[in-house]
Design a protein around this motif. Structure first.
Motif, PDB file in Angstrom:
ATOM      1  N   MET A   1       1.133  -0.863   0.127  1.00  0.00           N
ATOM      2  CA  MET A   1      -0.191  -0.338   0.246  1.00  0.00           C
ATOM      3  C   MET A   1       0.915   1.454  -0.062  1.00  0.00           C
ATOM      4  SD  MET A   1      -3.433   0.398   1.040  1.00  0.00           S
ATOM      5  CE  MET A   1      -4.040   1.525   1.343  1.00  0.00           C
ATOM      6  N   GLY A   2       0.367   2.433  -0.942  1.00  0.00           N
ATOM      7  CA  GLY A   2       0.736   3.879  -0.615  1.00  0.00           C
ATOM      8  C   GLY A   2       1.428   4.247   0.453  1.00  0.00           C
ATOM      9  N   GLN A   3       2.328   5.480   0.666  1.00  0.00           N
ATOM     10  CA  GLN A   3       2.582   5.862   2.315  1.00  0.00           C
ATOM     11  C   GLN A   3       1.492   7.060   2.018  1.00  0.00           C
ATOM     12  OE1 GLN A   3       6.169   7.210   2.345  1.00  0.00           O
ATOM     13  NE2 GLN A   3       7.009   4.957   2.414  1.00  0.00           N
ATOM     14  N   SER A   4       1.237   8.033   3.038  1.00  0.00           N
ATOM     15  CA  SER A   4       0.750   9.125   3.547  1.00  0.00           C
ATOM     16  C   SER A   4       1.881   9.795   3.396  1.00  0.00           C
ATOM     17  CB  SER A   4      -0.101   8.739   4.734  1.00  0.00           C
ATOM     18  OG  SER A   4       1.098   8.676   6.045  1.00  0.00           O
ATOM     19  N   LEU A   5       0.923  11.306   3.033  1.00  0.00           N
ATOM     20  CA  LEU A   5       1.969  12.270   2.558  1.00  0.00           C
ATOM     21  C   LEU A   5       2.972  12.895   3.970  1.00  0.00           C
ATOM     22  CD1 LEU A   5      -0.648  14.943   1.451  1.00  0.00           C
ATOM     23  CD2 LEU A   5       1.299  14.235   0.206  1.00  0.00           C
ATOM     24  N   PRO A   6       2.480  13.417   4.880  1.00  0.00           N
ATOM     25  CA  PRO A   6       3.843  13.533   6.098  1.00  0.00           C
ATOM     26  C   PRO A   6       5.370  11.890   5.700  1.00  0.00           C
ATOM     27  CG  PRO A   6       2.141  13.474   6.687  1.00  0.00           C
ATOM     28  CD  PRO A   6       1.432  12.697   5.834  1.00  0.00           C
ATOM     29  N   GLN A   7       5.402  11.209   5.731  1.00  0.00           N
ATOM     30  CA  GLN A   7       5.905  10.308   5.622  1.00  0.00           C
ATOM     31  C   GLN A   7       6.834  10.171   3.909  1.00  0.00           C
ATOM     32  OE1 GLN A   7       3.905   6.701   5.702  1.00  0.00           O
ATOM     33  NE2 GLN A   7       4.209   5.949   7.610  1.00  0.00           N
ATOM     34  N   THR A   8       6.087  11.111   2.689  1.00  0.00           N
ATOM     35  CA  THR A   8       7.232  11.140   1.187  1.00  0.00           C
ATOM     36  C   THR A   8       7.383  12.555   1.529  1.00  0.00           C
ATOM     37  OG1 THR A   8       4.982  11.641   0.386  1.00  0.00           O
ATOM     38  CG2 THR A   8       5.279   9.646   0.615  1.00  0.00           C
ATOM     39  N   GLY A   9       7.012  12.974   1.775  1.00  0.00           N
ATOM     40  CA  GLY A   9       7.495  14.561   2.064  1.00  0.00           C
ATOM     41  C   GLY A   9       7.631  15.534   0.509  1.00  0.00           C
ATOM     42  N   LEU A  10       6.987  14.430   0.002  1.00  0.00           N
ATOM     43  CA  LEU A  10       6.530  15.152  -1.542  1.00  0.00           C
ATOM     44  C   LEU A  10       5.899  16.591  -1.429  1.00  0.00           C
ATOM     45  CD1 LEU A  10       5.206  12.233  -2.893  1.00  0.00           C
ATOM     46  CD2 LEU A  10       6.949  13.043  -3.933  1.00  0.00           C
ATOM     47  N   GLY A  11       4.854  16.697  -0.466  1.00  0.00           N
ATOM     48  CA  GLY A  11       4.101  18.636  -0.459  1.00  0.00           C
ATOM     49  C   GLY A  11       4.963  19.358   0.375  1.00  0.00           C
ATOM     50  N   ALA A  12       4.215  20.191   0.132  1.00  0.00           N
ATOM     51  CA  ALA A  12       4.939  21.074   1.548  1.00  0.00           C
ATOM     52  C   ALA A  12       6.638  21.949   1.186  1.00  0.00           C
ATOM     53  CB  ALA A  12       5.197  21.070   2.885  1.00  0.00           C
ATOM     54  N   GLY A  13       6.967  21.973  -0.278  1.00  0.00           N
ATOM     55  CA  GLY A  13       8.678  22.222  -0.384  1.00  0.00           C
ATOM     56  C   GLY A  13       9.505  21.029  -0.491  1.00  0.00           C
ATOM     57  N   ASN A  15       8.789  17.333  -4.063  1.00  0.00           N
ATOM     58  CA  ASN A  15       8.812  17.655  -4.890  1.00  0.00           C
ATOM     59  C   ASN A  15       8.219  18.440  -6.091  1.00  0.00           C
ATOM     60  OD1 ASN A  15      10.655  16.818  -7.803  1.00  0.00           O
ATOM     61  ND2 ASN A  15       9.352  14.245  -7.620  1.00  0.00           N
ATOM     62  N   VAL A  16       6.758  18.028  -5.376  1.00  0.00           N
ATOM     63  CA  VAL A  16       5.694  18.738  -6.253  1.00  0.00           C
ATOM     64  C   VAL A  16       5.300  19.248  -5.253  1.00  0.00           C
ATOM     65  CG1 VAL A  16       5.631  16.751  -8.214  1.00  0.00           C
ATOM     66  CG2 VAL A  16       4.134  16.593  -5.785  1.00  0.00           C
ATOM     67  N   SER A  17       4.150  19.882  -5.908  1.00  0.00           N
ATOM     68  CA  SER A  17       3.048  20.766  -4.377  1.00  0.00           C
ATOM     69  C   SER A  17       2.293  20.199  -3.772  1.00  0.00           C
ATOM     70  CB  SER A  17       2.005  21.998  -5.224  1.00  0.00           C
ATOM     71  OG  SER A  17       0.502  21.527  -5.591  1.00  0.00           O
ATOM     72  N   PRO A  18       1.354  20.671  -2.701  1.00  0.00           N
ATOM     73  CA  PRO A  18       1.014  19.885  -1.460  1.00  0.00           C
ATOM     74  C   PRO A  18      -0.566  19.999  -2.054  1.00  0.00           C
ATOM     75  CG  PRO A  18       1.355  21.460  -0.839  1.00  0.00           C
ATOM     76  CD  PRO A  18       2.390  22.305  -1.683  1.00  0.00           C
ATOM     77  N   VAL A  19      -0.733  19.985  -3.302  1.00  0.00           N
ATOM     78  CA  VAL A  19      -2.201  19.479  -3.979  1.00  0.00           C
ATOM     79  C   VAL A  19      -1.985  18.467  -4.765  1.00  0.00           C
ATOM     80  CG1 VAL A  19      -4.446  20.334  -5.769  1.00  0.00           C
ATOM     81  CG2 VAL A  19      -3.386  21.839  -4.004  1.00  0.00           C
ATOM     82  N   ALA A  20      -0.340  18.613  -5.709  1.00  0.00           N
ATOM     83  CA  ALA A  20      -0.121  17.514  -6.833  1.00  0.00           C
ATOM     84  C   ALA A  20       0.002  16.345  -5.486  1.00  0.00           C
ATOM     85  CB  ALA A  20       0.932  18.191  -7.315  1.00  0.00           C
ATOM     86  N   SER A  21       0.050  16.415  -4.781  1.00  0.00           N
ATOM     87  CA  SER A  21       1.922  14.786  -3.322  1.00  0.00           C
ATOM     88  C   SER A  21      -0.632  14.665  -3.027  1.00  0.00           C
ATOM     89  CB  SER A  21       2.442  15.969  -2.447  1.00  0.00           C
ATOM     90  OG  SER A  21       1.816  16.179  -1.721  1.00  0.00           O
ATOM     91  N   SER A  22      -0.908  15.307  -2.680  1.00  0.00           N
ATOM     92  CA  SER A  22      -1.643  14.867  -2.477  1.00  0.00           C
ATOM     93  C   SER A  22      -3.075  14.204  -3.165  1.00  0.00           C
ATOM     94  CB  SER A  22      -3.521  16.684  -1.253  1.00  0.00           C
ATOM     95  OG  SER A  22      -3.058  16.798  -0.742  1.00  0.00           O
ATOM     96  N   MET A  23      -3.495  14.828  -4.481  1.00  0.00           N
ATOM     97  CA  MET A  23      -3.866  14.122  -5.656  1.00  0.00           C
ATOM     98  C   MET A  23      -3.259  12.040  -5.743  1.00  0.00           C
ATOM     99  SD  MET A  23      -6.598  15.302  -6.660  1.00  0.00           S
ATOM    100  CE  MET A  23      -6.754  14.918  -8.830  1.00  0.00           C
ATOM    101  N   LEU A  24      -2.388  12.741  -6.354  1.00  0.00           N
ATOM    102  CA  LEU A  24      -0.631  11.573  -6.314  1.00  0.00           C
ATOM    103  C   LEU A  24      -1.382  10.044  -5.063  1.00  0.00           C
ATOM    104  CD1 LEU A  24       2.720  12.468  -7.066  1.00  0.00           C
ATOM    105  CD2 LEU A  24       0.783  11.094  -8.260  1.00  0.00           C
ATOM    106  N   VAL A  25      -1.845  10.747  -4.158  1.00  0.00           N
ATOM    107  CA  VAL A  25      -2.098   9.570  -2.988  1.00  0.00           C
ATOM    108  C   VAL A  25      -3.553   9.297  -3.123  1.00  0.00           C
ATOM    109  CG1 VAL A  25      -1.926   8.932  -0.558  1.00  0.00           C
ATOM    110  CG2 VAL A  25      -0.262  10.470  -1.907  1.00  0.00           C
TER     111      VAL A  25
END
Length: 130
Positions: A1-13, A15-25
């Protein structure tokens, strides 16, 4: 299963914006459990060949999750101008004479494959210089 946003560090500064990382998950819960090619195909950013016999048609993106593809296009537009590694990638394609849409599609696909790899390896995004 995938990871939650805080664990990936994708959003909030990341690789991608918080909106894009939320959409990805949200739209692609398989993220982190599939290959980069599969992630690009699920997003609709993989080239589809229009070949028949000896006829070689033009490649185009098709299928996938439309809403996610649109969000990743927007993220790619920003990344191509502001993310140093993506900007150098986009500039290299531009110098090779690629059309604008091809460049943005390539950057969007690269963002998806990077996000998938980060989730798969349970790593956080770290900015690196090109």
């Amino acid at each position: 299963m995938g990871q939650s946003l805080p664990q990936t560090g994708l959003g909030a500064g990341g690789n991608v914006s918080p909106v894009a990382s939320s959409m990805l998950v949200a739209e692609m819960p398989e993220i982190g459990t599939i290959t980069g090619e599969e992630a690009a195909a699920l997003t609709g950013l993989a080239p589809v060949a229009h070949d028949s016999g000896t006829l070689r048609g033009k490649r185009a993106i098709a299928g996938g999750r439309r809403a996610l593809r649109h969000v990743m296009f927007q993220a790619a537009l920003v990344a191509a101008h502001h993310n140093p590694s993506q900007k150098s990638f986009a500039d290299r394609l531009r110098k090779a004479g690629k059309p604008h849409k091809v460049i943005i599609t390539a950057v969007a696909r690269k963002l998806v494959t990077i996000a998938n790899a980060l989730c798969k390896n349970r790593q956080k995004w770290t900015a690196s210089r090109p």
